[in-house]
Every structure is written in structure tokens, then in C-alpha cells.
Design an enzyme around this catalytic site. Structure first.
Site, PDB file in Angstrom:
ATOM      1  N   ASP A  46       0.848  -1.193   0.000  1.00  0.00           N
ATOM      2  CA  ASP A  46       0.000   0.000   0.000  1.00  0.00           C
ATOM      3  C   ASP A  46       0.888   1.249   0.000  1.00  0.00           C
ATOM      4  O   ASP A  46       1.848   1.326   0.765  1.00  0.00           O
ATOM      5  CB  ASP A  46      -0.905  -0.012   1.241  1.00  0.00           C
ATOM      6  CG  ASP A  46      -1.993   1.035   1.167  1.00  0.00           C
ATOM      7  OD1 ASP A  46      -1.742   2.152   1.640  1.00  0.00           O
ATOM      8  OD2 ASP A  46      -3.083   0.749   0.647  1.00  0.00           O
TER       9      ASP A  46
ATOM     10  N   ASP B 171      -1.743   8.866 -10.785  1.00  0.00           N
ATOM     11  CA  ASP B 171      -1.736   7.760 -11.755  1.00  0.00           C
ATOM     12  C   ASP B 171      -0.316   7.418 -12.178  1.00  0.00           C
ATOM     13  O   ASP B 171       0.045   6.242 -12.326  1.00  0.00           O
ATOM     14  CB  ASP B 171      -2.560   8.126 -12.992  1.00  0.00           C
ATOM     15  CG  ASP B 171      -4.056   8.114 -12.728  1.00  0.00           C
ATOM     16  OD1 ASP B 171      -4.472   7.642 -11.644  1.00  0.00           O
ATOM     17  OD2 ASP B 171      -4.816   8.590 -13.604  1.00  0.00           O
TER      18      ASP B 171
ATOM     19  N   GLU C 235      -4.706   2.304  -4.322  1.00  0.00           N
ATOM     20  CA  GLU C 235      -3.244   2.303  -4.253  1.00  0.00           C
ATOM     21  C   GLU C 235      -2.716   1.012  -3.641  1.00  0.00           C
ATOM     22  O   GLU C 235      -1.605   0.952  -3.125  1.00  0.00           O
ATOM     23  CB  GLU C 235      -2.745   3.509  -3.449  1.00  0.00           C
ATOM     24  CG  GLU C 235      -3.055   3.475  -1.974  1.00  0.00           C
ATOM     25  CD  GLU C 235      -4.414   4.064  -1.612  1.00  0.00           C
ATOM     26  OE1 GLU C 235      -4.587   4.418  -0.430  1.00  0.00           O
ATOM     27  OE2 GLU C 235      -5.295   4.152  -2.481  1.00  0.00           O
TER      28      GLU C 235
END
Length: 201
Positions: A90, A107, A133
Site C-alpha cells: 500500500d 496515476d 493504491e
């Protein structure tokens, strides 16, 4: 003559007089249009399969495809007594990246991290984007200690990444939860993911 490619289906029919074959009648049919339609259909099927199994942003496996592969590897590991590790990755404070630099920059960070995960993992391992994410990695034929070592390697490599976005140089870190396979539970896949998620936090 104009460099285009055409397709012809030819049928060869023996010309026999009862004593032997004297030659062949050849019936040739232009199937160029049919062949082009077939090729377009095959390409469309490939595209649809890719859309159904791949995360469009990162090019990694999507959640459903990754978990299907993980389940297959779990079944194989149980059958042959192999070790399996699962990493949940993460990006730390990802919301701050989006808020500070915009979603396009976010992105770009996701794409760069996805590329790093793919570059770092071995061919038999599976990498996918679970959503947002969060990424998942299945490590095949590993010990729990080796899984931790790989997680630490990823953490260090990620901390050294710099993603260029316009004038900005974006650095970020990740948290990684590691879990090994426990076969003596009702749902080994769900159990492994839950433990990796808990370890992440």
C-alpha cells in the site's frame, strides 16, 4: 503488385481415369474478406480478454485475475507441499500525492510502482492491483523468511524511486504486509489476505 496481402482457399480434386491420377482440378476461392473478418474477430477477443483480466492503468493483473491465479497456486502448493507467501503493498499517504499534485500525478506514481513490482518479482510470481493504491503479490515456492526479505527489498527499492511529473519530483514510500499460507483453515486464500492486510497496518 500494390503490396497488399490476399488469401485464397484452394481445393485440389484428383482427375482420375480409373487407371491412375492424370492430374488435378483446382478450385480457388478468394477468401480475403473472410480472413480479414476472422483476424479482426480474433483481435477483438484478445482485447476483451485483456480488458477482463488486466488493470488498465498499470497493465498488471486486475483483482479478479490475480486472485484466480493465487487460488491455483494455493491448490498446487497444497498438493505438493510448497511454500507460498502473499504480500499486500500500500502506498503511504497516497491521498496527499493526489491532493498536492493532482490525480494525473497519482496515476503516474501507480504506474511507476506497478512497473517496479513487475521488474522485481520472479517469473513464477504473480503481481496485481487490488484496487486504489493497493497491490497484491503472490510469491511461489518460498519460506516465510524469504517472503519477508523480498518485502524488505521492495520497500527499499520503492523508497529510492523518484517520479517526475512536470516540475515536480515525487518520492513516496510503501507499507507491506506479509503472510504465509496456512492450509488448515476453511478458506486459505481469504485467511492469507486478511493476515497480510492486518500486517500491513
Amino acid at each position: 503488385a500494390d503490396g497488399t496481402t490476399g488469401y485464397v482457399l484452394s481445393r485440389y480434386i484428383p482427375d482420375s481415369d480409373g487407371l491412375g491420377v492424370r492430374g488435378f482440378f483446382v478450385i480457388a476461392s478468394d477468401i480475403t474478406e473472410l480472413k480479414h473478418t476472422q483476424l479482426q474477430l480474433e483481435k477483438r477477443i484478445e482485447d476483451l480478454y485483456s480488458m477482463a483480466t488486466t488493470d488498465a492503468l498499470t497493465g498488471l493483473d486486475n483483482r479478479r485475475n490475480l486472485l484466480e491465479k493465487v487460488q491455483l497456486e494455493i491448490d498446487r502448493a497444497r498438493r505438493y507441499g510448497l511454500g507460498v507467501g502473499f504480500l499486500m503493498v500500500d502506498i503511504d499517504h497516497f491521498k496527499n500525492i493526489n491532493d498536492t499534485y493532482g490525480h494525473d500525478a497519482g496515476d503516474r506514481v501507480l504506474q511507476r510502482l506497478g512497473a517496479l513490482l513487475r521488474e522485481t518479482m520472479r517469473a513464477p510470481d504473480h503481481v496485481g492491483r487490488l484496487g486504489g493504491e493497493e497491490f497484491g503479490i503472490l510469491l511461489t515456492n518460498v519460506t516465510p523468511l524469504r517472503s519477508k526479505e523480498i518485502a524488505e527489498l521492495l520497500r527499499v527499492r520503492t523508497s529510492g524511486l523518484v517520479v517526475a511529473y512536470g516540475e515536480a519530483q515525487i518520492s513516496f514510500t510503501v507499507s507491506i504486509g506479509v503472510a504465509d499460507l496456512r492450509v488448515a483453515v476453511e478458506n486459505p486464500l481469504l485467511d492469507m489476505m486478511k493476515r497480510a492486510d492486518a500486517a500491513l497496518y
